[in-house]
Structures are given as C-alpha cells and as structure tokens.
Enzyme design. Structure first.
Site, short mmCIF file in Angstrom:
data_model
loop_
_atom_site.label_atom_id
_atom_site.label_comp_id
_atom_site.label_asym_id
_atom_site.label_seq_id
_atom_site.Cartn_x
_atom_site.Cartn_y
_atom_site.Cartn_z
N HIS A 44 65.50 47.70 -8.91
CA HIS A 44 66.25 46.37 -8.36
C HIS A 44 66.24 45.28 -9.22
O HIS A 44 65.23 44.75 -9.70
CB HIS A 44 65.47 46.02 -6.80
CG HIS A 44 66.11 46.68 -5.74
ND1 HIS A 44 66.30 46.16 -4.37
CD2 HIS A 44 66.65 47.80 -5.71
CE1 HIS A 44 66.64 47.16 -3.56
NE2 HIS A 44 67.15 48.16 -4.30
N TYR A 104 66.56 38.24 2.22
CA TYR A 104 65.37 37.55 3.25
C TYR A 104 66.48 36.66 4.04
O TYR A 104 67.12 35.75 3.20
CB TYR A 104 64.67 36.97 2.32
CG TYR A 104 63.42 37.87 1.37
CD1 TYR A 104 63.96 38.64 0.33
CD2 TYR A 104 62.35 38.14 1.96
CE1 TYR A 104 63.27 39.41 -0.37
CE2 TYR A 104 61.52 39.09 1.20
CZ TYR A 104 61.75 39.43 0.16
OH TYR A 104 60.89 40.60 -0.59
N PRO A 125 53.54 39.53 4.47
CA PRO A 125 54.37 40.45 3.47
C PRO A 125 55.54 39.76 3.18
O PRO A 125 56.36 40.46 2.13
CB PRO A 125 54.66 41.42 4.56
CG PRO A 125 54.31 40.95 6.07
CD PRO A 125 53.28 39.91 5.69
N LYS A 139 53.80 41.10 -1.77
CA LYS A 139 52.52 40.86 -2.80
C LYS A 139 51.24 41.71 -2.34
O LYS A 139 50.49 41.98 -3.10
CB LYS A 139 52.13 39.49 -2.93
CG LYS A 139 53.24 38.68 -3.60
CD LYS A 139 53.31 39.01 -4.94
CE LYS A 139 54.60 38.60 -5.60
NZ LYS A 139 55.23 39.65 -6.53
N TYR A 145 57.84 36.78 -8.08
CA TYR A 145 58.35 37.86 -7.27
C TYR A 145 58.29 39.37 -8.02
O TYR A 145 58.11 40.41 -7.67
CB TYR A 145 59.96 37.51 -6.80
CG TYR A 145 60.35 38.24 -5.68
CD1 TYR A 145 60.99 39.64 -6.35
CD2 TYR A 145 60.08 38.47 -4.35
CE1 TYR A 145 61.50 40.42 -5.30
CE2 TYR A 145 60.42 39.36 -3.49
CZ TYR A 145 61.42 40.47 -3.70
OH TYR A 145 61.77 41.41 -2.97
P1 FAS Z 1 44.26 49.70 2.85
O1 FAS Z 1 44.13 49.03 4.20
O2 FAS Z 1 45.73 50.22 2.69
O3 FAS Z 1 43.10 50.78 2.99
C1 FAS Z 1 41.76 50.72 2.93
C2 FAS Z 1 41.36 52.07 3.41
O4 FAS Z 1 40.01 51.90 3.87
C3 FAS Z 1 42.11 52.51 4.48
O5 FAS Z 1 42.47 54.00 4.31
C4 FAS Z 1 40.94 52.48 5.64
O6 FAS Z 1 41.18 53.84 6.46
C5 FAS Z 1 39.51 52.79 4.79
N1 FAS Z 1 38.43 52.19 5.48
C6 FAS Z 1 38.58 51.12 6.31
N2 FAS Z 1 37.04 50.72 6.61
C7 FAS Z 1 36.37 51.78 6.02
C8 FAS Z 1 35.09 52.20 6.12
N3 FAS Z 1 34.29 51.53 6.88
N4 FAS Z 1 34.90 53.32 5.46
C9 FAS Z 1 35.58 54.21 4.96
N5 FAS Z 1 36.79 53.89 4.64
C10 FAS Z 1 37.31 52.71 5.48
N6 FAS Z 1 52.08 44.85 1.72
C11 FAS Z 1 53.41 44.56 1.18
O7 FAS Z 1 53.36 44.46 -0.12
N7 FAS Z 1 54.59 44.78 1.74
C12 FAS Z 1 54.47 45.00 3.16
O8 FAS Z 1 55.71 45.14 3.92
C13 FAS Z 1 53.45 45.42 3.88
N8 FAS Z 1 53.26 45.48 5.18
C14 FAS Z 1 52.22 45.93 5.95
C15 FAS Z 1 52.08 46.10 7.20
C16 FAS Z 1 51.07 46.32 7.88
C17 FAS Z 1 50.73 46.90 9.36
C18 FAS Z 1 49.67 46.19 7.24
C19 FAS Z 1 48.38 46.34 7.76
C20 FAS Z 1 49.70 45.73 5.78
C21 FAS Z 1 50.96 45.70 5.19
N9 FAS Z 1 51.18 45.45 3.94
C22 FAS Z 1 52.03 45.18 3.14
C23 FAS Z 1 49.92 45.25 2.99
C24 FAS Z 1 49.31 46.46 2.57
O9 FAS Z 1 50.36 47.32 1.85
C25 FAS Z 1 48.27 46.18 1.69
O10 FAS Z 1 48.13 45.34 0.73
C26 FAS Z 1 47.82 47.53 0.98
O11 FAS Z 1 47.65 48.55 1.97
C27 FAS Z 1 46.27 47.36 0.49
O12 FAS Z 1 45.71 48.72 -0.09
P2 FAS Z 1 44.41 48.78 -0.20
O13 FAS Z 1 43.62 47.74 -0.41
O14 FAS Z 1 43.67 50.09 -0.53
O15 FAS Z 1 43.94 48.70 1.65
C1 PHB Z 2 59.43 46.73 2.82
O1 PHB Z 2 60.40 47.08 2.29
O2 PHB Z 2 58.69 47.02 3.51
C2 PHB Z 2 59.26 44.96 2.19
C3 PHB Z 2 60.10 44.61 1.16
C4 PHB Z 2 59.73 43.31 0.95
C5 PHB Z 2 59.08 42.55 1.57
C6 PHB Z 2 58.17 43.14 2.66
C7 PHB Z 2 58.19 44.36 3.00
O3 PHB Z 2 58.77 41.44 0.93
#
Ligand code: FAS
Ligand code: PHB
Length: 389
Positions: free
Chosen positions: A72, A200, A292, A296, A384
């Site tokens: 993009h 957005y 989100p 980032k 961004y």
């Molecule tokens: P993660 O949380 O992905 O991974 C951590 C891992 O550790 C998990 O698999 C968990 O099961 C494991 N774990 C936890 N406790 C443990 C323990 N005690 N022992 C062993 N393992 C354990 N970011 C965006 O940029 N855009 C978005 O749209 C977006 N939407 C999101 C929606 C939701 C519902 C959530 C929760 C997050 C969202 N995020 C988004 C942020 C998300 O993408 C995170 O930044 C990303 O998953 C970060 O990756 P990790 O740091 O690996 O953490």
């Molecule tokens: C998504 O595609 O899930 C998305 C894209 C941009 C954002 C947040 C989420 O800022």
C-alpha cells in the site's frame, strides 16, 4: 534441558526471535501456553511497516508475504464526509504491506518446523529463576511432568498477560498506562474490500476503519462503548453502523456479508520500563501495548526483536555484550515514538465521551493541517510507514 536462549511465548515475537537466532547458530527453546491451532486462530494485526517486511525477509520467512501481501502506497483519513489521502510514498518514499499477523505467524511456524525448532505447546506454571545471575533457568509443566530449562538468556515474549514482566521486581519496574474510554468492534468477512486502501474515519457517530487481508477477505472496525459486548451486535447492526460512519460514496462500495470473526478489543497505551533486568529481556506486548489505531502493535514487537536478535548475535559471535547492555534503551527509544503516534492518532480520530466542542475543533484543525501541509503529512507518513531501527 539446556539451551542458549529460553523464549517464553510463541506468538510473532517469540517465533521471530527463535528464527533469527537459530539462523545465527544460537540454540533456542520456545515455551508456549496455548496449542498451535489456538495461536493460529487469532485475528489481529494487518499492516506491516517497511522495516517489518525487511526483517521477515532477512529471517527467511518473506516469500509468501511478498507473493500474497498487498503493498500500500497510501491510506485515507476522513472527517465526517471529507476524505483526505495520505500518500506515503510521495511523503516519505516508503510503503506498508497489508498481510495479516495470522499469516506471519503461520509462515514463522513453517520455517521453524523446517529448522527443527523446539517449540513446546500447552506448557503451564512457567516460572523464571536466577535472572540476575549468569545461569538463569525456567521451570514449567509439560506433558504432565515438572520440567527445568537451563539457559544463558531469557526472552519474555509472552504478551501483556504473561509471567515475564511481573518477574521484574515491582520496585524496579515503572509502568506508564492510559486506558481509553472505548473499544474496537472488529469484523472479518469474506467480501471484497470496499476500497483498495485503508480508510480511518472520524465521524460524529464514532471512529471506523476499513481494512482487508486479501481480495476476498475484508477487515472492518467501529468504535464502541466499553460497556458493549460482542453478543450485543448482530451482523446487520454492525454493517448499518459502519456504513453510517463512512462517506456516502465509500459506504456505497461496501459489500456486506456474514462475519467469520467478530470481537471487541479494549484500547490502552502501556509501557513497562525497564525492558530488561539481569538476563531477562522483554519483547513485544510483554513490555508495551498500543491502541491499534496506528497499526503499531505487531510492528513494535518486530522492532524489539530486531534489537534483541542483533544484540544476542553480537554476544555469541564475538563476545561483545555492549548491545545487550543497551537493548532496553534502544528498544524504548523507538517504542515511545510509536506510542506517541498511536496515542495522537487515537485522540485525532475518535469521539471521546467527554469530548468538548473545543476538543472537536482541535481535531478539525489538526486534520485541516494534515490536508494543507506536506510537512505534516511527511511526519505522519514517516511514523506510519515505520521509523528506521
Ligand atoms: P502475543 O500476545 O501475540 O503472543 C504472546 C504469546 O505468549 C501468546 O501466544 C500467549 O499464548 C503466550 N503466553 C502468554 N503467557 C504465557 C505463559 N505464561 N507461558 C507461555 N506462553 C505464554 N496490533 C496491530 O498492529 N493491529 C491490530 O489491529 C491489532 N489488533 C489486536 C487485537 C487484539 C484482540 C489483541 C489482543 C492485540 C491486537 N494487536 C494489534 C496487537 C497484537 O498484534 C500484538 O502487538 C502482537 O500480537 C504482539 O505479539 P507478541 O508480543 O508476540 O505477543
Ligand atoms: C487491520 O487490518 O486489522 C488493521 C489495520 C490498520 C490498523 C489496525 C488494524 O491501524
């Protein structure tokens, strides 16, 4: 069991770190609480910064992303029915890649399997020990037995609710937090995206975002009160509210359909300092959370892994631990810049329950400045699309 680096958490941060370290000849063991299918069922981030795209290629997991991801060059902001284009390529010479976090995780698992990585799923009772000595270890339960993993370093990649951050004494930790008075209701649908680029939307009814995963998989979000539950929202109610928040010509291009995933995520800004303590190094959501809005979260996790993998490789290749000593400082410098951007864009694009007319005028003025000033768009685009590491 013994390994060089114990990695707590098998999400994108933990898997990417394991992949980069193993490629450099450093042994790892990944301890993951959930099953692999559970990890792969998560629908989360969708936009990859330029630096993330490069690091995934450096890790040898970029091939499908380059084939199936959607580059993009721009995104759009709206204020009520006015649409404004932010041309990232024109403003800062960079683009972003639309490629879901679920696919990034799938690619990492596949590469890790090919390298014969040790990833233990469904572990429980993980506890970290002797972090300030030179022989830390991890205890946990797996396959019904108590286990011990001796290592030289521990990477805490276990997300916001993991055990790693609390393993740093509360007297050492300083935590910064802002909780927003709304959440995002997200829907995934097997429908063609409304527009080729992300939009957005700042609307009197609330924020909305149109995104996608591929030509037949769309991702949409609307701001909802914190009191809402996902069962309060039928698909029809979601589509009606999304269309009401978009400019008419965009709304007219929305193809609705049944949701294949629907969830509400709360929004918060959070940073833990320090990000390292003794032989423990926090990465990703274990150390910080961003709303989100700025896309980032996943990209900051990758940023941390850039710094930590570089530091560990320097340590193992020539015994130089300078980068390890400054990991937290290096990672946090970039974390705070992304934190500010995500907070600022959240403040700009959402309607807050206690918002005054003056607050709304400030939003209108800032959007007008973005529309009028190429310098303002350049600053926006540089963050961004991703600041340099
Ligand atoms: P993660 O949380 O992905 O991974 C951590 C891992 O550790 C998990 O698999 C968990 O099961 C494991 N774990 C936890 N406790 C443990 C323990 N005690 N022992 C062993 N393992 C354990 N970011 C965006 O940029 N855009 C978005 O749209 C977006 N939407 C999101 C929606 C939701 C519902 C959530 C929760 C997050 C969202 N995020 C988004 C942020 C998300 O993408 C995170 O930044 C990303 O998953 C970060 O990756 P990790 O740091 O690996 O953490
Ligand atoms: C998504 O595609 O899930 C998305 C894209 C941009 C954002 C947040 C989420 O800022």
């Amino acid at each position: 069991m013994k390994t060089d680096v114990a990695i707590i958490g098998g999400g994108p941060a933990g898997l990417l770190l394991s992949q980069l370290l193993m490629r450099a000849g450093i042994s790892t063991v990944v301890l993951e609480r959930q099953t692999r299918s559970h990890v792969l069922s998560r629908i989360r981030a969708g936009v990859l910064e330029a630096g993330t795209v490069q690091l995934l290629q450096d890790a040898g997991v970029g091939e499908r992303m380059l084939r199936e991801g959607i580059p993009h060059d721009s995104c759009y902001l709206t204020s009520d029915d006015t649409l404004m284009k932010i041309d990232l390529m024109e403003a800062c010479g960079k683009q972003v890649m639309v490629y879901g976090q679920t696919e990034v995780t799938r690619d990492l698992y596949e590469a890790q399997d090919a390298m014969g990585a040790t990833i233990l799923h469904e572990v429980s009772d993980v506890a970290l020990h002797d972090l300030t000595g030179d022989a830390p270890f991890v205890t946990f339960r797996h396959d019904g037995a108590d286990q011990r993993l001796d290592c030289s370093y521990i990477a805490g990649c276990d997300g916001f609710h993991g055990v790693s951050r609390p393993s740093i004494p509360a007297s050492v930790r300083q935590e910064f937090e802002k909780v927003y008075p709304f959440g995002w209701l997200g829907v995934l649908s097997r429908t063609p995206p409304a527009t080729p680029e992300l939009i957005y939307a700042n609307h009197a009814r609330g924020f909305a975002l149109t995104s996608m995963r591929n030509a037949m998989l769309s991702r949409y979000y609307i701001q909802v009160p914190l009191t809402d539950r996902v069962e309060d929202w039928t698909d029809d109610a979601f589509w009606a509210e999304l269309l009401a928040r978009l400019p008419p010509d965009v709304a007219a291009s929305i193809v609705t359909g049944p949701s294949i995933e629907k969830s509400i995520a709360p929004l918060r800004s959070f940073v833990c300092e320090p990000m390292q303590w003794g032989r423990l190094f926090l990465c990703g959501d274990a150390a910080h959370i961003v709303p989100p809005t700025g896309a980032k979260g996943l990209n900051l996790a990758v940023s941390d892994i850039f710094y930590l993998s570089r530091a560990l490789i320097a340590q193992y290749s020539d015994g130089n631990d300078d980068l390890l000593a400054r990991y937290g400082q290096d990672a946090l410098a970039r974390v705070w810049q992304a934190m500010r951007f995500s907070w600022s864009l959240t403040k700009l694009m959402h309607r807050f329950p206690d918002q005054t007319d003056f607050d709304r005028r400030m939003q209108v003025a800032e959007l007008a400045q973005l529309a009028a000033s190429s310098d303002a768009r350049r600053l926006f685009s540089q963050v961004y699309a991703g600041l340099p590491y």
